[in-house]
Design a protein around this motif. Structure first.
Motif, PDB file in Angstrom:
ATOM      1  N   UNK A 211       0.831  -1.206   0.000  1.00 23.07           N
ATOM      2  CA  UNK A 211       0.000   0.000   0.000  1.00 23.07           C
ATOM      3  C   UNK A 211       0.866   1.257   0.000  1.00 23.07           C
ATOM      4  N   UNK A 212       2.032   1.185   0.639  1.00 23.82           N
ATOM      5  CA  UNK A 212       2.937   2.333   0.662  1.00 23.82           C
ATOM      6  C   UNK A 212       3.520   2.614  -0.722  1.00 23.82           C
ATOM      7  N   UNK A 213       3.581   1.580  -1.568  1.00 27.63           N
ATOM      8  CA  UNK A 213       4.120   1.779  -2.910  1.00 27.63           C
ATOM      9  C   UNK A 213       5.049   0.693  -3.402  1.00 27.63           C
ATOM     10  N   UNK A 214       5.432  -0.255  -2.531  1.00 30.18           N
ATOM     11  CA  UNK A 214       6.321  -1.336  -2.967  1.00 30.18           C
ATOM     12  C   UNK A 214       5.635  -2.181  -4.038  1.00 30.18           C
ATOM     13  N   UNK A 215       6.368  -2.511  -5.094  1.00 29.54           N
ATOM     14  CA  UNK A 215       5.789  -3.305  -6.165  1.00 29.54           C
ATOM     15  C   UNK A 215       5.482  -4.720  -5.730  1.00 29.54           C
ATOM     16  N   UNK A 216       6.470  -5.373  -5.124  1.00 27.86           N
ATOM     17  CA  UNK A 216       6.339  -6.745  -4.633  1.00 27.86           C
ATOM     18  C   UNK A 216       6.995  -6.826  -3.266  1.00 27.86           C
ATOM     19  N   UNK A 217       6.390  -7.590  -2.361  1.00 26.39           N
ATOM     20  CA  UNK A 217       6.942  -7.791  -1.027  1.00 26.39           C
ATOM     21  C   UNK A 217       7.100  -9.286  -0.789  1.00 26.39           C
ATOM     22  N   UNK A 218       8.290  -9.681  -0.327  1.00 32.74           N
ATOM     23  CA  UNK A 218       8.577 -11.067   0.022  1.00 32.74           C
ATOM     24  C   UNK A 218       8.941 -11.099   1.504  1.00 32.74           C
ATOM     25  N   UNK A 219       8.251 -11.946   2.269  1.00 33.10           N
ATOM     26  CA  UNK A 219       8.552 -12.118   3.690  1.00 33.10           C
ATOM     27  C   UNK A 219       9.037 -13.546   3.886  1.00 33.10           C
ATOM     28  N   UNK A 220      10.299 -13.705   4.299  1.00 35.13           N
ATOM     29  CA  UNK A 220      10.829 -15.040   4.526  1.00 35.13           C
ATOM     30  C   UNK A 220      10.383 -15.554   5.891  1.00 35.13           C
ATOM     31  N   UNK A 221      10.110 -16.862   5.955  1.00 30.57           N
ATOM     32  CA  UNK A 221       9.554 -17.487   7.157  1.00 30.57           C
ATOM     33  C   UNK A 221      10.438 -18.613   7.670  1.00 30.57           C
ATOM     34  N   UNK A 222      11.722 -18.577   7.374  1.00 25.43           N
ATOM     35  CA  UNK A 222      12.603 -19.649   7.805  1.00 25.43           C
ATOM     36  C   UNK A 222      12.234 -20.957   7.146  1.00 25.43           C
ATOM     37  N   UNK A 223      12.143 -22.020   7.935  1.00 28.31           N
ATOM     38  CA  UNK A 223      11.830 -23.351   7.406  1.00 28.31           C
ATOM     39  C   UNK A 223      10.437 -23.434   6.805  1.00 28.31           C
ATOM     40  N   UNK A 224       9.582 -22.461   7.108  1.00 26.71           N
ATOM     41  CA  UNK A 224       8.221 -22.464   6.574  1.00 26.71           C
ATOM     42  C   UNK A 224       8.113 -21.792   5.206  1.00 26.71           C
TER      43      UNK A 224
END
Length: 310
Positions: A211-224
């Protein structure tokens, strides 16, 4: 294929280990952005490291390591300071870092030190990590961000032990929002998300950054695995099953793999493209976790294919 500029810190990690039954510290060249740059180079990308390096023997080892890894140093500057150290202890594979050295050698790059032509000519610009807590480098990163004609990628890579008083976290949130607003890609860990936005689920954090403007966001979850927000939906990508020995640099390898893919093929045209790239990046990270050392564990494409044949 063009080149990437990675702006950030390089230092030496002292990793908690054991020798003949006695506790020792194993020296490893590190720093989140340095790890990213090495990952890009090992995966076949052309990359330049931009940052400040000390004037001691440890800094010479960093320079030699980067050169041997295929990372360019045209934008690196030498400063009159000893190389900063990060002491890492482990409870399982995840490292806990404490930082030593004043002034911090990595925190002395200012906006006037930038090689403007190098930044302007890059196809991908990376900014982020702990250098953004230091005003000179934050100013340099802002200048680079403003002049880059490139795909801009950002990773906050939060280290809680480096945050100051109660207002420091709020200030960091403002910086994250500033860079996310102009980023084509933001990569952060679930630990980053929880620290920055403790009242939000990670899916909500990914949606907020978009919503702020980032085109794509990736959140790493470790082993998940990881969450990918490249459109309205947030999609979970599973991680490969590995026997993790040391998670140092795993998140950085995800960022490096995504930058290498951007250099190879540009920005994906649809969410499915991003999901495929994140799946590849998680295979890179899985292989990194099977070996100790962060930057030294960054694999080649051939090694990733051999370990995870598709």
């Amino acid at each position: 294929m063009g080149y990437a500029v990675v702006l950030g810190e390089a230092l030496v990690d002292l990793l908690d280990a054991e020798c003949d039954g006695q506790p020792v510290y194993r020296q490893a060249i590190g720093g989140g952005p340095l790890n990213v740059a090495v990952a890009v180079a090992r995966l076949g990308g052309d990359v330049q490291f931009v940052g400040s390096l000390g004037d001691d023997a440890l800094a010479e080892r960093i320079r030699a390591f980067l050169s041997a890894a295929g990372v360019g140093l045209a934008g690196a500057v030498t400063v009159p300071a000893p190389t900063a150290l990060a002491v890492a202890t482990f409870a399982g594979p995840e490292p806990d870092f404490r930082f030593y050295g004043e002034p911090r050698s990595y925190a002395l790059l200012g906006p006037d030190d930038l090689d403007v032509a190098l930044v302007e000519g890059a196809d991908v610009l990376y900014c982020g990590s702990i250098v953004l807590l230091d005003p000179p480098v934050l100013a340099a990163a802002r200048r680079a961000w403003s002049i880059a004609g490139a795909l801009r990628v950002f990773d906050p890579n939060v280290r809680p032990r480096l945050l100051g008083g109660p207002g420091a976290l709020a200030g960091l949130r403002e910086v994250v929002a500033e860079f996310a607003a102009g980023a084509h890609l933001v990569k952060l860990s679930s630990a980053d998300a929880r620290l920055l936005y403790p009242d939000e689920p990670v899916e909500g954090v990914a949606a907020y950054l978009r919503e702020l403007g980032a085109g794509t966001v990736v959140v790493t979850l470790g082993a998940d695995g990881a969450l990918v927000a490249a459109a309205e939906d947030v999609v979970r990508i599973p991680a490969p099953k590995v026997a993790a020995a040391d998670a140092t640099g795993a998140g950085d390898s995800v960022m490096g793999a995504l930058i290498a893919e951007l250099l190879t093929a540009g920005e994906p045209v649809d969410p499915t493209g991003w999901q495929e790239r994140v799946a590849f990046a998680l295979r890179v990270a899985g292989l990194v976790c099977e070996f100790p050392g962060g930057a030294t564990a960054m694999p080649t494409r051939a090694a990733v294919t051999a370990r995870f044949p598709t």
